[in-house]
Design a protein around this motif. Structure first.
Motif, PDB file in Angstrom:
ATOM      1  N   PHE A  70       0.823  -1.206   0.000  1.00  0.00           N
ATOM      2  CA  PHE A  70       0.000   0.000   0.000  1.00  0.00           C
ATOM      3  C   PHE A  70       0.862   1.262   0.000  1.00  0.00           C
ATOM      4  O   PHE A  70       0.572   2.235  -0.695  1.00  0.00           O
ATOM      5  N   LEU A  71       1.931   1.232   0.808  1.00  0.00           N
ATOM      6  CA  LEU A  71       2.804   2.402   0.883  1.00  0.00           C
ATOM      7  C   LEU A  71       3.531   2.635  -0.436  1.00  0.00           C
ATOM      8  O   LEU A  71       3.639   3.775  -0.902  1.00  0.00           O
ATOM      9  N   VAL A  72       4.009   1.552  -1.053  1.00  0.00           N
ATOM     10  CA  VAL A  72       4.694   1.676  -2.341  1.00  0.00           C
ATOM     11  C   VAL A  72       3.737   2.219  -3.399  1.00  0.00           C
ATOM     12  O   VAL A  72       4.115   3.066  -4.218  1.00  0.00           O
ATOM     13  N   THR A  73       2.496   1.754  -3.367  1.00  0.00           N
ATOM     14  CA  THR A  73       1.509   2.214  -4.339  1.00  0.00           C
ATOM     15  C   THR A  73       1.266   3.717  -4.216  1.00  0.00           C
ATOM     16  O   THR A  73       1.225   4.438  -5.217  1.00  0.00           O
ATOM     17  N   ALA A  74       1.101   4.200  -2.982  1.00  0.00           N
ATOM     18  CA  ALA A  74       0.887   5.635  -2.776  1.00  0.00           C
ATOM     19  C   ALA A  74       2.128   6.433  -3.165  1.00  0.00           C
ATOM     20  O   ALA A  74       2.031   7.473  -3.834  1.00  0.00           O
ATOM     21  N   LEU A  75       3.295   5.947  -2.743  1.00  0.00           N
ATOM     22  CA  LEU A  75       4.540   6.645  -3.070  1.00  0.00           C
ATOM     23  C   LEU A  75       4.816   6.630  -4.569  1.00  0.00           C
ATOM     24  O   LEU A  75       5.467   7.538  -5.095  1.00  0.00           O
ATOM     25  N   PHE A  76       4.335   5.591  -5.250  1.00  0.00           N
ATOM     26  CA  PHE A  76       4.502   5.494  -6.700  1.00  0.00           C
ATOM     27  C   PHE A  76       4.001   6.762  -7.376  1.00  0.00           C
ATOM     28  O   PHE A  76       4.690   7.375  -8.188  1.00  0.00           O
ATOM     29  N   TRP A  77       2.774   7.186  -7.012  1.00  0.00           N
ATOM     30  CA  TRP A  77       2.207   8.375  -7.654  1.00  0.00           C
ATOM     31  C   TRP A  77       2.792   9.674  -7.098  1.00  0.00           C
ATOM     32  O   TRP A  77       2.977  10.632  -7.837  1.00  0.00           O
ATOM     33  N   VAL A  78       3.086   9.721  -5.818  1.00  0.00           N
ATOM     34  CA  VAL A  78       3.627  10.946  -5.232  1.00  0.00           C
ATOM     35  C   VAL A  78       5.036  11.219  -5.756  1.00  0.00           C
ATOM     36  O   VAL A  78       5.343  12.325  -6.214  1.00  0.00           O
ATOM     37  N   VAL A  79       5.897  10.209  -5.683  1.00  0.00           N
ATOM     38  CA  VAL A  79       7.287  10.384  -6.116  1.00  0.00           C
ATOM     39  C   VAL A  79       7.368  10.596  -7.625  1.00  0.00           C
ATOM     40  O   VAL A  79       8.036  11.522  -8.100  1.00  0.00           O
ATOM     41  N   LEU A  80       6.681   9.735  -8.387  1.00  0.00           N
ATOM     42  CA  LEU A  80       6.735   9.873  -9.834  1.00  0.00           C
ATOM     43  C   LEU A  80       6.032  11.144 -10.299  1.00  0.00           C
ATOM     44  O   LEU A  80       6.448  11.766 -11.285  1.00  0.00           O
ATOM     45  N   GLY A  81       4.974  11.553  -9.566  1.00  0.00           N
ATOM     46  CA  GLY A  81       4.331  12.812  -9.898  1.00  0.00           C
ATOM     47  C   GLY A  81       5.260  13.993  -9.671  1.00  0.00           C
ATOM     48  O   GLY A  81       5.268  14.960 -10.442  1.00  0.00           O
ATOM     49  N   SER A  82       6.080  13.912  -8.618  1.00  0.00           N
ATOM     50  CA  SER A  82       7.040  14.987  -8.328  1.00  0.00           C
ATOM     51  C   SER A  82       8.112  15.073  -9.400  1.00  0.00           C
ATOM     52  O   SER A  82       8.429  16.162  -9.902  1.00  0.00           O
ATOM     53  N   PHE A  83       8.692  13.928  -9.755  1.00  0.00           N
ATOM     54  CA  PHE A  83       9.729  13.932 -10.789  1.00  0.00           C
ATOM     55  C   PHE A  83       9.135  14.184 -12.174  1.00  0.00           C
ATOM     56  O   PHE A  83       9.808  14.733 -13.050  1.00  0.00           O
ATOM     57  N   GLY A  84       7.871  13.813 -12.347  1.00  0.00           N
ATOM     58  CA  GLY A  84       7.217  14.090 -13.615  1.00  0.00           C
ATOM     59  C   GLY A  84       6.981  15.569 -13.844  1.00  0.00           C
ATOM     60  O   GLY A  84       6.760  16.007 -14.979  1.00  0.00           O
ATOM     61  N   SER A  85       7.030  16.358 -12.776  1.00  0.00           N
ATOM     62  CA  SER A  85       6.811  17.806 -12.902  1.00  0.00           C
ATOM     63  C   SER A  85       8.055  18.550 -13.380  1.00  0.00           C
ATOM     64  O   SER A  85       7.970  19.727 -13.736  1.00  0.00           O
ATOM     65  N   LEU A  86       9.209  17.888 -13.381  1.00  0.00           N
ATOM     66  CA  LEU A  86      10.464  18.568 -13.724  1.00  0.00           C
ATOM     67  C   LEU A  86      10.439  19.226 -15.108  1.00  0.00           C
ATOM     68  O   LEU A  86      10.847  20.393 -15.241  1.00  0.00           O
ATOM     69  N   PRO A  87      10.008  18.536 -16.171  1.00  0.00           N
ATOM     70  CA  PRO A  87       9.979  19.213 -17.479  1.00  0.00           C
ATOM     71  C   PRO A  87       9.096  20.449 -17.493  1.00  0.00           C
ATOM     72  O   PRO A  87       9.439  21.456 -18.141  1.00  0.00           O
ATOM     73  N   PHE A  88       7.965  20.409 -16.790  1.00  0.00           N
ATOM     74  CA  PHE A  88       7.083  21.578 -16.729  1.00  0.00           C
ATOM     75  C   PHE A  88       7.747  22.705 -15.941  1.00  0.00           C
ATOM     76  O   PHE A  88       7.575  23.887 -16.258  1.00  0.00           O
ATOM     77  N   LEU A  89       8.504  22.334 -14.928  1.00  0.00           N
ATOM     78  CA  LEU A  89       9.162  23.328 -14.093  1.00  0.00           C
ATOM     79  C   LEU A  89      10.346  23.963 -14.808  1.00  0.00           C
ATOM     80  O   LEU A  89      10.645  25.152 -14.610  1.00  0.00           O
ATOM     81  N   LEU A  90      11.013  23.193 -15.666  1.00  0.00           N
ATOM     82  CA  LEU A  90      12.218  23.667 -16.334  1.00  0.00           C
ATOM     83  C   LEU A  90      11.948  24.422 -17.633  1.00  0.00           C
ATOM     84  O   LEU A  90      12.810  25.165 -18.099  1.00  0.00           O
ATOM     85  N   MET A  91      10.773  24.228 -18.218  1.00  0.00           N
ATOM     86  CA  MET A  91      10.533  24.903 -19.503  1.00  0.00           C
ATOM     87  C   MET A  91      10.391  26.412 -19.289  1.00  0.00           C
ATOM     88  O   MET A  91       9.873  26.863 -18.267  1.00  0.00           O
ATOM     89  N   GLU A  92      10.846  27.168 -20.263  1.00  0.00           N
ATOM     90  CA  GLU A  92      10.914  28.628 -20.135  1.00  0.00           C
ATOM     91  C   GLU A  92       9.579  29.302 -20.449  1.00  0.00           C
ATOM     92  O   GLU A  92       9.233  30.300 -19.828  1.00  0.00           O
ATOM     93  N   SER A  93       8.858  28.778 -21.429  1.00  0.00           N
ATOM     94  CA  SER A  93       7.607  29.426 -21.829  1.00  0.00           C
ATOM     95  C   SER A  93       6.539  28.362 -22.111  1.00  0.00           C
ATOM     96  O   SER A  93       6.738  27.485 -22.958  1.00  0.00           O
ATOM     97  N   PRO A  94       5.445  28.431 -21.348  1.00  0.00           N
ATOM     98  CA  PRO A  94       5.194  29.358 -20.242  1.00  0.00           C
ATOM     99  C   PRO A  94       5.948  28.935 -18.985  1.00  0.00           C
ATOM    100  O   PRO A  94       6.197  27.755 -18.779  1.00  0.00           O
ATOM    101  N   SER A  95       6.294  29.915 -18.187  1.00  0.00           N
ATOM    102  CA  SER A  95       7.020  29.636 -16.949  1.00  0.00           C
ATOM    103  C   SER A  95       6.017  29.223 -15.870  1.00  0.00           C
ATOM    104  O   SER A  95       5.080  29.955 -15.567  1.00  0.00           O
ATOM    105  N   LEU A  96       6.216  28.041 -15.302  1.00  0.00           N
ATOM    106  CA  LEU A  96       5.272  27.521 -14.311  1.00  0.00           C
ATOM    107  C   LEU A  96       5.886  27.517 -12.918  1.00  0.00           C
ATOM    108  O   LEU A  96       7.082  27.262 -12.756  1.00  0.00           O
ATOM    109  N   SER A  97       5.055  27.767 -11.939  1.00  0.00           N
ATOM    110  CA  SER A  97       5.485  27.671 -10.550  1.00  0.00           C
ATOM    111  C   SER A  97       5.556  26.198 -10.150  1.00  0.00           C
ATOM    112  O   SER A  97       5.103  25.308 -10.884  1.00  0.00           O
TER     113      SER A  97
END
Length: 483
Positions: A70-97
């Motif tokens: 259960f813990l791995v399943t929850a962490l699967f989405w939290v951790v991968l969701g966090s690292f999945g945000s990197l391209p959106f965070l790094l792109m210049e336009s549009p600049s995302l918080s």
């Protein structure tokens, strides 16, 4: 809690997830986009952390217990969701918080389809492809979750297939080993995606759009490469392809597996959940088409085309839109469609919502109580497909339903506390908890203008709905953490 077992699993997941940056790198090379550096950084960072988590514990062979699962399943989405945000965070336009980047990533990975982006068609192709790919990966994760994790919870979903309920699958696993099950599901998932992409291409989409939309159709995600979603193409043929594959993805993948293994379609027509699923969609679709035509919103042909499309899109929690947003439709239709999304698709599909089988069981239990009022001494047995359902399953379904509604109310009140109006708060929490995407009010076209606090609440709702409520809530109970 055996963290020495959990950490290397997370490490392996991150290592595997790092490869999701490779296809966008190829797309960036093909279209000569400077965003290639974004995905290279994301790949290296994700891979490095994955190796650091896995390498120190690589020799540990302890078995993963249900609690760690259960813990791995929850962490699967939290951790991968966090690292999945990197391209959106790094792109210049549009600049995302950080908030917006995390919201977009979580929406993609949970196949919700809510977006804070506008002018989507002007984004680099590599970013567009990455968004679509996130949903595709999240959709496959849900199928594996439904087969491997959800039956352990006993919440009235997939465990029905371990009872005497008619249907091709009598156990929580489709094959004797869970690894074989995962392989079989991956094969089916990839095959359906390829078939969907080919159908879109033959219907008139270019190759990039066909592949991109096949990802989010089979995943029942709803992200598109255009602001106007499917309405951009203005094609009855493309609409028809989308309807067919949304229905296919909304059906239990165990049935697809059985149909493929036995090379027969009879199992679809014998499955009671599929019968109810299609019957409910038929009734809601008829009401929608008639209302659109009688209110002079569209001609008869367009009422049928757009009405049926939106009913299937919303009921399966895909979230595509056609000629115009259904939020602009007259009378009660937008609210009716939102309530339909609470049902969602079949258990074991990529759809969100409570699942058809639970809704059917709740309705049958309600009818049983009415009959008991008339015949208080009689014994009434709830049956699905002519076979009795275990009282334990009925209790589990009611427990799930009560918790689902309670979480909806609490999160709805939390959104009102952030300053949102009633319509926006109700529709956004319904959309995110059911993993639908489109909303009404202030979020009818984009979630960008919502307060940051509301976006974090909605991101939590996406995760809560995607993990079938209990998979996440069990982590907040003291019993879970006791040895």
């Amino acid at each position: 809690m055996q963290f020495q077992v959990i950490l290397p699993i997370l490490g392996i997941l991150l290592i595997l997830f790092s490869t999701s940056s490779l296809p966008p790198i190829l797309v960036a090379l093909i279209y000569q986009e400077q965003e290639i550096s974004i995905f290279i950084y994301t790949f290296l960072l994700t891979l490095l952390l994955g190796v650091l988590l896995w390498f120190p514990f690589r020799h540990i062979k302890d078995e993963l217990r249900a609690r760690e699962g259960f813990l791995v399943t929850a962490l699967f989405w939290v951790v991968l969701g966090s690292f999945g945000s990197l391209p959106f965070l790094l792109m210049e336009s549009p600049s995302l918080s950080i908030t917006d980047a995390m919201f977009e990533s979580m929406s993609g990975l949970t196949t919700t389809g809510a977006t804070i982006l506008t002018g989507i068609e002007h984004l680099p192709r590599s970013i567009l492809f990455y968004r679509q790919q996130l949903q595709w990966l999240g959709g496959m994760g849900i199928i594996v979750l439904a087969v491997a994790i959800i039956p352990m919870l006993g919440i009235g979903g997939m465990q029905l297939y371990r009872t005497e309920t008619p249907g091709p699958v009598k156990d929580s696993k489709l094959t004797p080993r869970i690894t074989e099950t995962a392989k079989a599901l991956w094969f089916l998932y990839v095959f359906l995606t390829a078939a969907c992409a080919l159908a879109y291409w033959l219907a008139g989409m270019n190759l990039f759009d066909a592949i991109s939309h096949s990802f989010t159709t089979i995943a029942i995600g709803g992200f598109s490469t255009y602001d106007s979603s499917m309405g951009h193409f203005n094609s009855p043929m493309i609409i028809s392809v989308a309807i067919f594959f949304m229905l296919v993805a909304g059906v239990n993948f165990a049935l697809h597996f059985t149909a493929w293994r036995h090379k027969s379609l009879t199992h679809y027509f014998q499955d009671p959940e599929v019968k109810w699923f299609l019957a409910i969609l038929g009734v809601v679709g008829m009401i929608t088409v008639v209302t659109l035509y009688m209110s002079d919103t569209y001609s008869l042909s367009k009422s049928f085309r757009y009405g049926l499309f939106e009913v299937v899109s919303v009921a399966t929690t895909t979230g595509y839109t056609s000629s115009s947003s259904f939020s602009a439709w007259p009378m009660f239709l937008p609210l009716m469609l939102f309530f339909t999304s609470f049902m969602g698709g079949c258990a074991g599909s990529t759809a969100g919502g409570m699942k058809v089988i639970r809704v059917v069981l709740i309705a049958k239990q309600g009818m049983r109580e009415l009959r008991r009022l008339v015949h208080p001494n009689a014994v009434f047995t709830i049956k699905i497909g002519g076979r009795p359902v275990s009282p334990r399953v009925g209790e589990a379904v009611w427990g799930f339903f009560a918790t689902y509604i309670l979480m909806f109310v609490l999160l709805f009140l939390a959104l009102l506390a952030t300053g949102l109006d009633f319509t926006t708060a109700f529709s956004t929490i319904a959309s995110c908890l059911n993993n639908l995407g489109p909303a009404l009010g202030e979020a009818a076209f984009s979630y960008h203008s919502l307060p940051d606090a509301a976006k974090w609440i909605l991101a939590f709702a996406m995760l809560l709905g995607r993990l079938e409520i209990f998979t996440l809530l069990v982590l907040f109970t003291p019993t879970f953490w006791r040895y």
